[in-house]
Write an enzyme that holds these catalytic residues in place. Sequence first.
Site, PDB file in Angstrom:
ATOM      1  N   GLN B  76      94.231 -46.581  81.884  1.00 17.63           N
ATOM      2  CA  GLN B  76      93.888 -46.873  80.734  1.00 17.63           C
ATOM      3  C   GLN B  76      92.508 -47.502  80.393  1.00 17.63           C
ATOM      4  O   GLN B  76      92.066 -47.038  79.373  1.00 17.63           O
ATOM      5  CB  GLN B  76      95.015 -48.380  80.434  1.00 17.63           C
ATOM      6  CG  GLN B  76      95.587 -48.502  78.969  1.00 17.63           C
ATOM      7  CD  GLN B  76      96.421 -49.503  78.858  1.00 17.63           C
ATOM      8  OE1 GLN B  76      96.957 -50.159  79.805  1.00 17.63           O
ATOM      9  NE2 GLN B  76      96.834 -49.839  77.682  1.00 17.63           N
ATOM     10  N   VAL B  78      89.730 -46.758  81.687  1.00 18.63           N
ATOM     11  CA  VAL B  78      88.808 -45.695  81.710  1.00 18.63           C
ATOM     12  C   VAL B  78      88.768 -44.677  80.387  1.00 18.63           C
ATOM     13  O   VAL B  78      87.706 -44.079  80.330  1.00 18.63           O
ATOM     14  CB  VAL B  78      88.639 -44.863  83.080  1.00 18.63           C
ATOM     15  CG1 VAL B  78      88.497 -45.498  84.249  1.00 18.63           C
ATOM     16  CG2 VAL B  78      89.873 -43.713  83.131  1.00 18.63           C
ATOM     17  N   ARG B  79      89.869 -44.922  79.788  1.00 16.10           N
ATOM     18  CA  ARG B  79      89.933 -44.476  78.301  1.00 16.10           C
ATOM     19  C   ARG B  79      88.644 -44.948  77.544  1.00 16.10           C
ATOM     20  O   ARG B  79      88.265 -44.289  76.627  1.00 16.10           O
ATOM     21  CB  ARG B  79      91.116 -44.206  77.639  1.00 16.10           C
ATOM     22  CG  ARG B  79      92.219 -43.487  78.257  1.00 16.10           C
ATOM     23  CD  ARG B  79      91.946 -42.051  78.379  1.00 16.10           C
ATOM     24  NE  ARG B  79      91.418 -41.497  77.241  1.00 16.10           N
ATOM     25  CZ  ARG B  79      92.104 -41.496  76.058  1.00 16.10           C
ATOM     26  NH1 ARG B  79      93.281 -41.526  76.143  1.00 16.10           N
ATOM     27  NH2 ARG B  79      91.219 -40.904  74.946  1.00 16.10           N
ATOM     28  N   HIS B  80      88.181 -46.180  77.736  1.00 19.40           N
ATOM     29  CA  HIS B  80      86.980 -46.781  77.146  1.00 19.40           C
ATOM     30  C   HIS B  80      85.618 -45.857  77.577  1.00 19.40           C
ATOM     31  O   HIS B  80      85.396 -46.272  78.463  1.00 19.40           O
ATOM     32  CB  HIS B  80      86.893 -48.119  77.175  1.00 19.40           C
ATOM     33  CG  HIS B  80      88.060 -48.996  76.659  1.00 19.40           C
ATOM     34  ND1 HIS B  80      88.115 -49.668  75.116  1.00 19.40           N
ATOM     35  CD2 HIS B  80      89.258 -49.298  77.208  1.00 19.40           C
ATOM     36  CE1 HIS B  80      89.324 -49.994  75.009  1.00 19.40           C
ATOM     37  NE2 HIS B  80      89.870 -49.868  75.950  1.00 19.40           N
ATOM     38  N   ARG B  91      91.490 -40.234  97.155  1.00 16.62           N
ATOM     39  CA  ARG B  91      91.412 -38.975  97.807  1.00 16.62           C
ATOM     40  C   ARG B  91      90.635 -39.383  99.194  1.00 16.62           C
ATOM     41  O   ARG B  91      91.005 -38.494 100.197  1.00 16.62           O
ATOM     42  CB  ARG B  91      90.444 -38.018  97.152  1.00 16.62           C
ATOM     43  CG  ARG B  91      90.963 -37.103  95.918  1.00 16.62           C
ATOM     44  CD  ARG B  91      90.232 -36.082  95.347  1.00 16.62           C
ATOM     45  NE  ARG B  91      89.966 -34.990  96.254  1.00 16.62           N
ATOM     46  CZ  ARG B  91      89.089 -34.052  95.820  1.00 16.62           C
ATOM     47  NH1 ARG B  91      88.129 -34.515  95.072  1.00 16.62           N
ATOM     48  NH2 ARG B  91      89.041 -33.160  96.692  1.00 16.62           N
ATOM     49  N   ARG B 168      92.039 -55.247  73.279  1.00 20.15           N
ATOM     50  CA  ARG B 168      92.821 -55.539  74.370  1.00 20.15           C
ATOM     51  C   ARG B 168      93.024 -57.138  74.643  1.00 20.15           C
ATOM     52  O   ARG B 168      93.949 -57.564  75.496  1.00 20.15           O
ATOM     53  CB  ARG B 168      92.166 -55.090  75.786  1.00 20.15           C
ATOM     54  CG  ARG B 168      91.940 -53.690  75.828  1.00 20.15           C
ATOM     55  CD  ARG B 168      92.991 -52.524  75.655  1.00 20.15           C
ATOM     56  NE  ARG B 168      92.325 -51.469  75.884  1.00 20.15           N
ATOM     57  CZ  ARG B 168      93.409 -50.334  75.628  1.00 20.15           C
ATOM     58  NH1 ARG B 168      94.739 -50.444  75.477  1.00 20.15           N
ATOM     59  NH2 ARG B 168      93.028 -49.052  75.675  1.00 20.15           N
TER      60      ARG B 168
END
Lengths: 229, 229, 229, 229
Positions: B76, B78-80, B91, B168
């Site tokens: 959520q 990193v959608r900013h 990984r 937020r």
Amino acid sequence: MEVKLLSHTPEPERVVATAARLCYAPQAAAEVWSGFTPDKQQEFIGKLASYGLFSPFEHVVFTFAIAGVSRALSHQLVRHRIASYSQRSQRYINEAAFAVVVPPTVAADPAAREEFARIIGQIQDGYNRLTALGIPKEDARYLLPNACQTQLIMTMNARSLLHFFSLRCCRRAQWEIRELAWKIRREVFKVAPLLFREAGPACLSQGKCSEGAMTCGQPYKREDVNTEH
Amino acid sequence: MEVKLLSHTPEPERVVATAARLCYAPQAAAEVWSGFTPDKQQEFIGKLASYGLFSPFEHVVFTFAIAGVSRALSHQLVRHRIASYSQRSQRYINEAAFAVVVPPTVAADPAAREEFARIIGQIQDGYNRLTALGIPKEDARYLLPNACQTQLIMTMNARSLLHFFSLRCCRRAQWEIRELAWKIRREVFKVAPLLFREAGPACLSQGKCSEGAMTCGQPYKREDVNTEH
Amino acid sequence: MEVKLLSHTPEPERVVATAARLCYAPQAAAEVWSGFTPDKQQEFIGKLASYGLFSPFEHVVFTFAIAGVSRALSHQLVRHRIASYSQRSQRYINEAAFAVVVPPTVAADPAAREEFARIIGQIQDGYNRLTALGIPKEDARYLLPNACQTQLIMTMNARSLLHFFSLRCCRRAQWEIRELAWKIRREVFKVAPLLFREAGPACLSQGKCSEGAMTCGQPYKREDVNTEH
Amino acid sequence: MEVKLLSHTPEPERVVATAARLCYAPQAAAEVWSGFTPDKQQEFIGKLASYGLFSPFEHVVFTFAIAGVSRALSHQLVRHRIASYSQRSQRYINEAAFAVVVPPTVAADPAAREEFARIIGQIQDGYNRLTALGIPKEDARYLLPNACQTQLIMTMNARSLLHFFSLRCCRRAQWEIRELAWKIRREVFKVAPLLFREAGPACLSQGKCSEGAMTCGQPYKREDVNTEH
């Protein structure tokens, strides 16, 4: 994994050619637009690419419906910031019967496949027990695995797509996002071949690998990738 | 959840005031800079906020180390897009002993808590069995849950932070990212109180709720939030 | 032209190294941070650049006061969108005594220099007559030339700076923005040599020209550009 | 000033509605898409706006050819960074016969109008004398005024347009960019009325002015602006 081109800028090649030409031409935009025959578009767009002038590629966008991909993929995908995303919400949608993406290495190994399926089944049961206990969906989802399938609508312009392809079509990219990148490339190549015929990792766009010592040693060839659909 | 302010633009209030003043002042930047006493900064930044002129706030950035948060949160976060992120990679890092974030609703209910812990344990075992079978970490991670803890370094400028707080810090935001938003707000308020004293959801920044019929009915008060650290 | 580094992220190399390392290291951020001796920073940042991993460079920003540049330059400069700008406003500041940037080709030719000065003088008179007639500054400025000097505060992160240098430090770039790019490069190289030692056009960063048939034939050499200040 | 809508995402309202709905609906994108009758689109998009959920508006873009505007305007316009621009270059195009934008305050005052025309004429002569002396176009242009007409192709998504309208349609915005903003608003309202019926400054979008003491006191009314074309 399903990738459907939902919508795109009409006549994308003409738009790019017109925008680029406008910078250097004394004519009005309408005149530039109407003067661009397909042949002239091809010649002109070829020149842009050879000079590395990609800003006019920003004027055309492509909107995709992407389904059957994992949340591992979507977390990675949305890091591409010059793009717009709308994604299925695990906060609001009940995932009582979620589907999963099974990695090929797991699918290929019977013991791993069975173990993977068993754990997924337990997560499923656990999620359902939590919601049955009154835990809100937005909290029960903390159990859901990266493998959980999601769905997105993504819009990306052609310049940002070229960057995306340069990173994600490479054989060294993670397998799931690489599969997505190639599916997207096939879709956009169908509707805008002049813009995307050299799109891809450096072996395609530059004619030589950019990965140095990490090279895979198996360069893609343009004649292969541009005809396979 | 741990939030540590790792670094930030020195003298952030002076930078914002100088940048803003430069637009309207005939003096040279150096003169504007040296002329800004703390009192004048306070008066001037107050005016900017009241006129809604936030572009000078972009010149100062804050870099945080964020740990002990879930992958649900990071997906959520990193959608900013007007921000920079570096995140612990599933990984490349072995998650043989991953930690989890337990939602408060789960923690508060003994049956749910037990079920949650049980499933997490099975996921842990499953992950380890897959890697023992030779499945690469990047594929075994498909089993890992949203609850899995991650670590990020995030840099965001003050204007983007104001937007982040407006969404937020609201009581209607998802609980984990709301907790993060408030922790970040406390950190930046310590070092740049003039920039952030009105930061927050509309109840704080505008003096009235913007959620309409969805209002929580419990507006934050500036005197509470700006003194609690 | 004056370029002053007004402010920047403290310890920029340590910030970049820590952010990059965090992606691949199981340790906590604080531990990664404190473990980075200057030697290790140098080695690690060198690796990042060689792999083309520049996203951690976004975490550090540099803020400049730029003065004595033309509006021709500033119009071009602000097209770099991953940056923040505050610029002296011709709408609000009286330009009764504006200064100008004189292009070197004009300065070098007595006839051109005289003609240029004469026209600038007439523009100055015209601007003043318009304002004396009661025309608002924001409309009288329609007479002001591209040569008119402006002042900006600009903040750009290190990744965006690398891109800026790749385009604007090239001998084929327009002379004024090229001069600016080199002045900025000198400033950031002083405070973060590890981040910028290969910064510049392809002749510097890649070791070979990317301009094809348009090459200037005079590649920059790293030993020259990194010692000249 | 001419503003021509050159191209746009087909069925923009259906795209926005589908993207938004996908976040909360268990159905596949194709099903959501086909289920959106115009009536349902209207109802759903109305809800989005009332909740302030504008991210789905990013999926549709509009491309304009803009001509007959000044370089004063274009310098201001390109500060809107979430957009793409291709602009007529004064470096490469000979401006031997440039046209100008005359501000209304100048046009309305005979003495000012005459003075303005006289200075423009002298600039024109000066530019031509410089090029005749062998000064390159890119340097002779340093004489060209802000009033000089330019031409651009601009692509902006609907969310960025809403922001642009909120700032630039306001009666307190500079007159030339305000005229442009209204012309653009008329064009997009024709093809996507559901997306833009509340677009504009706060008096239109919020029902009350956001300019505080600086208010013009003449709020726009939705019934006026949405029917005037």
